[in-house]
Design an enzyme around this catalytic site. Sequence first.
Site, short mmCIF file in Angstrom:
data_model
loop_
_atom_site.label_atom_id
_atom_site.label_comp_id
_atom_site.label_asym_id
_atom_site.label_seq_id
_atom_site.Cartn_x
_atom_site.Cartn_y
_atom_site.Cartn_z
N ASP A 28 -17.15 7.16 -0.75
CA ASP A 28 -16.02 6.73 -0.12
C ASP A 28 -15.60 8.31 0.60
O ASP A 28 -16.41 9.20 0.20
CB ASP A 28 -14.87 6.49 -1.35
N GLN A 88 -10.47 -3.87 -3.19
CA GLN A 88 -11.65 -3.46 -2.75
C GLN A 88 -12.68 -3.73 -3.81
O GLN A 88 -13.64 -4.06 -3.43
CB GLN A 88 -11.61 -1.88 -2.32
N ARG A 118 0.83 -1.03 0.11
CA ARG A 118 0.18 0.00 -0.11
C ARG A 118 0.91 1.12 0.11
O ARG A 118 1.67 1.23 0.73
CB ARG A 118 -0.82 -0.03 1.24
N CYS A 127 -16.75 1.87 1.26
CA CYS A 127 -15.48 0.87 1.35
C CYS A 127 -14.84 1.02 2.78
O CYS A 127 -14.02 0.17 3.25
CB CYS A 127 -14.36 1.32 0.33
N HIS A 171 -7.58 0.81 -6.33
CA HIS A 171 -7.84 -0.06 -4.91
C HIS A 171 -8.35 -1.27 -5.65
O HIS A 171 -9.69 -1.81 -5.06
CB HIS A 171 -8.65 0.60 -4.08
N ARG A 189 -13.64 -8.68 2.40
CA ARG A 189 -12.13 -8.39 2.07
C ARG A 189 -11.33 -9.87 2.32
O ARG A 189 -10.33 -10.14 1.52
CB ARG A 189 -11.77 -7.26 2.76
N1 NVA Z 1 -10.04 6.76 -1.41
C1 NVA Z 1 -9.88 6.22 -0.06
C2 NVA Z 1 -9.84 4.84 0.03
C3 NVA Z 1 -9.64 4.21 1.47
C4 NVA Z 1 -9.90 2.98 1.62
C5 NVA Z 1 -8.05 6.69 0.14
O1 NVA Z 1 -7.30 6.40 -0.65
O2 NVA Z 1 -7.81 7.11 1.14
N1 CP Z 2 -11.24 0.05 2.81
C1 CP Z 2 -9.92 -0.04 3.08
O1 CP Z 2 -8.96 -0.36 2.21
O2 CP Z 2 -9.72 0.20 4.43
P1 CP Z 2 -8.41 0.24 5.18
O3 CP Z 2 -7.83 1.62 4.74
O4 CP Z 2 -8.77 0.43 6.45
O5 CP Z 2 -7.55 -0.67 4.70
#
Ligand code: NVA
Ligand code: CP
Length: 298
Positions: A217, A131, A101, A257, A128, A285
Amino acid sequence: MNHLLSIEKIPARDIRQIIENTELFKRERGSRTLLPLKGKTWGMIFAKSSTRTRVSFEVGIHELGGNAIYLNINDIQLGRGELIKDTARVLGRMVHGCVIRTYLQKDVEDFAYYSGIPTVNALTDDEHPCQILTDIFTIEEKFGSIKNRVITFVGDGACNIPVSWAFAAAKMDFEFRVAAPKGFQLPEEIISRAGGRIYQTENLAEAADGADVLYTDTWISMGKEDEAKQRIELLSKYQINDELVAKAKPNAIVMHCLPAYRGKEITDSVFERFQQVIFDQAENRLHTQKAIMDWMID
Ligand code: NVA
Ligand code: CP
């Protein structure tokens, strides 16, 4: 061996295979009969916060018979400037797969290239994929096939989640709509790369009309914290509330999400009305990522 770097790059038949196997992994959870990672160790490099992704991968790797090593970027030399390609060549000689990540999509792609081990994009600024594969599975659990369903995304339509949704639309043959103000819509270039039935509008009611799924989101994705004040102002209307849900189909579901910010992208009332779906989505997930890792080491 497969990588999961994006929804854009994964073929539709592989998405279908992962969704079908997710059902099996969900059903067989706890039976300890499916142990494809037995004797293997996977790395998990995280440059951004995570609750769901981190826990579901760590538990998933363990349940598949493997060991997980969580590597916060600040605890490894990557955080002090060691190159991703050097980190990849080291880990590629030590671990059997890696979950990453981070910010730049290119870093995940470079890691996959230089490490030579199965590599998962666990969220970048661009996509992502874990997800969205989970969400497709969850929608099919609720409705049967996703084919010809209408999925409406409300909020920051330019962030990683709607981009991954856009790439899924043509592959899985559903309609994808985005309700977002100008400046927060999907880039035209993404729409043309994705193909398929994608529509976007500033008009919330039009986007929600007849939708099967309303999805949102956070307005402030990780890395955008400096823009928080401006985003809250510009996106304030783009909220899933009871009034908007009433415009969707009578049996429509609301998905998120997570993490959710009540009173911003979703009201507390809508969140609690649909909490069963939202937390099924979070639980899924785990099952989906087990199917993803199994597909990767095929
Ligand atoms: N769009 C959000 C998704 C979190 C799972 C982010 O990138 O923070
Ligand atoms: N939805 C998601 O990816 O959650 P986290 O940021 O907690 O991993």
